[in-house]
Scaffold this active site. Structure first.
Site, PDB file in Angstrom:
ATOM      1  N   ASN A   9       0.874  -1.170   0.000  1.00 26.58           N
ATOM      2  CA  ASN A   9       0.000   0.000   0.000  1.00 26.58           C
ATOM      3  C   ASN A   9       0.916   1.227   0.000  1.00 26.58           C
ATOM      4  OD1 ASN A   9      -1.849   1.996   0.437  1.00 26.58           O
ATOM      5  ND2 ASN A   9      -2.620   1.183   2.385  1.00 26.58           N
ATOM      6  N   ARG A  92      -2.563  -1.969  -3.485  1.00 32.39           N
ATOM      7  CA  ARG A  92      -3.834  -1.328  -3.158  1.00 32.39           C
ATOM      8  C   ARG A  92      -3.944  -0.059  -4.007  1.00 32.39           C
ATOM      9  NH1 ARG A  92      -5.301   2.606   1.692  1.00 32.39           N
ATOM     10  NH2 ARG A  92      -7.544   2.525   1.508  1.00 32.39           N
ATOM     11  N   HIS A 181     -12.824   1.433   1.293  1.00 28.22           N
ATOM     12  CA  HIS A 181     -12.625   0.302   2.226  1.00 28.22           C
ATOM     13  C   HIS A 181     -13.217  -0.987   1.665  1.00 28.22           C
ATOM     14  CE1 HIS A 181     -12.729   3.360   5.805  1.00 28.22           C
ATOM     15  NE2 HIS A 181     -11.472   3.152   5.425  1.00 28.22           N
ATOM     16  N   LEU A 210     -14.566   0.697  11.427  1.00 31.23           N
ATOM     17  CA  LEU A 210     -14.377   1.905  12.227  1.00 31.23           C
ATOM     18  C   LEU A 210     -12.900   2.088  12.560  1.00 31.23           C
ATOM     19  CD1 LEU A 210     -17.320   1.314  14.758  1.00 31.23           C
ATOM     20  CD2 LEU A 210     -17.412   2.472  12.533  1.00 31.23           C
ATOM     21  N   ARG A 242     -12.155  13.758   9.257  1.00 37.17           N
ATOM     22  CA  ARG A 242     -13.101  14.106   8.188  1.00 37.17           C
ATOM     23  C   ARG A 242     -14.492  14.326   8.772  1.00 37.17           C
ATOM     24  NH1 ARG A 242     -11.504   8.784   5.239  1.00 37.17           N
ATOM     25  NH2 ARG A 242      -9.308   9.177   4.851  1.00 37.17           N
ATOM     26  N   GLU A 392      -6.987  -6.710   4.976  1.00 33.07           N
ATOM     27  CA  GLU A 392      -6.975  -6.174   3.614  1.00 33.07           C
ATOM     28  C   GLU A 392      -5.801  -6.719   2.800  1.00 33.07           C
ATOM     29  OE1 GLU A 392      -7.538  -2.372   5.653  1.00 33.07           O
ATOM     30  OE2 GLU A 392      -8.668  -1.720   3.899  1.00 33.07           O
TER      31      GLU A 392
HETATM   32  P1  AMP Z   1      -7.161   2.325  11.784  1.00 32.80           P
HETATM   33  O1  AMP Z   1      -7.367   3.534  10.922  1.00 32.80           O
HETATM   34  O2  AMP Z   1      -8.010   1.170  11.401  1.00 32.80           O
HETATM   35  O3  AMP Z   1      -5.693   1.967  11.950  1.00 32.80           O
HETATM   36  O4  AMP Z   1      -7.665   2.733  13.263  1.00 32.80           O
HETATM   37  C1  AMP Z   1      -7.074   3.773  13.963  1.00 32.80           C
HETATM   38  C2  AMP Z   1      -7.986   4.156  15.125  1.00 32.80           C
HETATM   39  O5  AMP Z   1      -8.141   3.037  16.014  1.00 32.80           O
HETATM   40  C3  AMP Z   1      -7.451   5.321  15.963  1.00 32.80           C
HETATM   41  O6  AMP Z   1      -8.484   6.283  16.163  1.00 32.80           O
HETATM   42  C4  AMP Z   1      -7.127   4.646  17.286  1.00 32.80           C
HETATM   43  O7  AMP Z   1      -7.302   5.502  18.349  1.00 32.80           O
HETATM   44  C5  AMP Z   1      -8.149   3.539  17.336  1.00 32.80           C
HETATM   45  N1  AMP Z   1      -7.794   2.538  18.331  1.00 32.80           N
HETATM   46  C6  AMP Z   1      -6.772   1.665  18.334  1.00 32.80           C
HETATM   47  N2  AMP Z   1      -6.760   0.958  19.481  1.00 32.80           N
HETATM   48  C7  AMP Z   1      -7.809   1.391  20.240  1.00 32.80           C
HETATM   49  C8  AMP Z   1      -8.336   1.061  21.531  1.00 32.80           C
HETATM   50  N3  AMP Z   1      -7.785   0.118  22.288  1.00 32.80           N
HETATM   51  N4  AMP Z   1      -9.428   1.728  21.965  1.00 32.80           N
HETATM   52  C9  AMP Z   1      -9.995   2.690  21.217  1.00 32.80           C
HETATM   53  N5  AMP Z   1      -9.549   3.049  19.994  1.00 32.80           N
HETATM   54  C10 AMP Z   1      -8.471   2.410  19.501  1.00 32.80           C
END
Ligand code: AMP
Length: 405
Positions: A9, A92, A181, A210, A242, A392
């Site tokens: 990616n 990707r 996604h 999320l 965003r 992914e």
């Molecule tokens: P991603 O874009 O899928 O890598 O997700 C990133 C998001 O996951 C960020 O907002 C992080 O704060 C959240 N995140 C990761 N670990 C945790 C956790 N244990 N509790 C709450 N949010 C988390």
């Protein structure tokens, strides 16, 4: 015999990579290069499966330097004995527009089409193409495959992808909902069907991806029917930085009152809004949850409202999509949570499902406090609630193998 397949990616200043042995789907090696092009040294980190993570400080004036380093450490670490072992590289690509209904082999013609779609994804497509070109040069004998974030959503019906603006804007400028996604939504919906032990053709599932970027997809019979992101990934849910959906005239009004031009407002709504702006201090959900719990936190009051807004929006989309499934005479089989927040925040999952009383959806609190691929459905819930870590890169590796022939 197994093949080594690399899933990559490439972003404008980053490169993420995972090496798999296929078709066994064994992850051998993974890592990332950050702050390529500077300023100063970037970070190059990698981890061979079963070994400690290695972090290096490295000057990477361009992606080719990062790729050369990757090939060097792949051999050095013993993940491959020679780079010739890498038979395919899956890339990707964020925006495939309406041209691509499936992953494809990288050809000059396909790259030209992706280039022509760059106005729809100015931050991503040019970086993705650069990655493809650099890997094609470095690994001349490997098959290069392009896997699009948008392909999975190409099954949406017109009623869900058209905007109520003059049709000529769709015909001439391709303005419509594309979603994103897609690779994650496809993986999670397929895995949901496996966990439910049902033929995917007989399933209706809502996937909540999320993360810092977030989207929800209604998947019926394995096909995307509707998704919360729109023309670009700025639409839909409230995200890290965003806005998600807002009244479109807010944009034009902002231009008037701030004097920002289109690029300025675009920067505001994609990089400086969402949870970062709503909480007044952070787009990281861990920070937000901490501020919500701690009444002494300087941003407590703002964080409480922002967190409520975030949760409510997710539950709203799930409710809408569930209603659509039910209106079409089907029943909702499962709601599956994935990505950084969906996989890790038991609080977010609990609060979202608490708002789904209309679906008689309930969470088992004990299961919800564990990690990994888990069924968190309460015994009296009418809908299955699952947590499925997204994969992914594995999907990219699978498509690379499939197209290699
Ligand atoms: P991603 O874009 O899928 O890598 O997700 C990133 C998001 O996951 C960020 O907002 C992080 O704060 C959240 N995140 C990761 N670990 C945790 C956790 N244990 N509790 C709450 N949010 C988390």
């Amino acid at each position: 015999m197994s093949d080594k397949i690399l899933a990559v990616n490439a972003g404008s200043s980053s490169l993420k990579f995972k090496l798999f042995a296929m078709p066994e789907e064994v992850e051998l090696f993974q890592g990332a290069a950050d702050r390529i092009t500077g300023p100063g040294d970037g970070e190059f980190s990698y981890k061979k499966t079963g070994e400690e993570k290695v972090k290096l400080s490295l000057n990477m004036p361009n992606h080719e330097v990062a790729i050369d380093k990757l090939l060097e450490v792949l051999v050095e670490s013993g993940a491959v004995t020679s780079v010739e072992e890498i038979k395919g590289v899956g890339h990707r690509v964020v925006q495939g527009g309406e041209f691509f209904k499936d992953s494809v082999l990288s050809t000059p013609e396909n790259l030209e089409i992706i280039e022509s779609l760059s106005s729809l994804a100015p931050l991503h497509n040019p970086a993705n193409i650069m990655g493809v070109r650099a890997f094609s040069k470095a690994l001349r004998n490997a098959t290069q495959v392009l896997v699009f974030d948008t392909v999975f959503h190409q099954t949406m019906p017109e009623v869900n992808y058209l905007y109520p603006i003059d049709r000529k804007f769709y015909d001439n400028h391709k303005i419509r909902r594309y979603g994103a996604h897609g690779t994650s939504h496809k993986y999670v919906s397929q895995t949901t069907a496996e966990i439910l032990n049902k033929n995917i053709a007989d399933t209706s599932v809502i996937v909540a991806h999320l993360g810092n970027g977030a989207s929800i997809t209604e998947v019926v019979a394995g096909k995307s029917v509707n998704t919360s992101m729109g023309f670009t990934p700025t639409g839909g849910l409230i995200m890290g930085t965003r806005t998600g959906d807002i009244d479109p005239t807010v944009i034009t009004y902002l231009q008037k009152v701030t004097g920002f031009d289109a690029d300025g407002v675009n920067d505001l709504i994609t990089k400086r809004s969402g949870m970062l702006a709503a909480t007044g201090f952070s787009n990281d959900m861990r920070d937000v949850e901490e501020a919500v719990e701690n009444e002494e936190h300087p941003h407590h009051a703002q964080a409480v409202v922002a967190f409520d807004m975030f949760i409510k929006k997710i539950a709203d989309f799930i409710t809408l999509y569930a209603a659509d499934i039910i209106a079409s005479g089907k029943s909702l089989d499962a709601i599956s949570f994935t990505a950084g927040i969906g996989e890790n925040s038991s609080t977010v999952r609990k609060l979202v499902v608490d708002r789904l009383a209309i679906l008689s959806a309930k969470i088992d609190e004990v299961a919800n406090s564990t990690r990994g691929t888990i069924d968190i459905t309460a015994s009296d819930s009418k809908v299955k609630i699952l947590v499925i870590p997204t994969e992914e890169e594995l999907m990219i590796a699978r498509d690379t193998v499939r197209l290699q022939g």
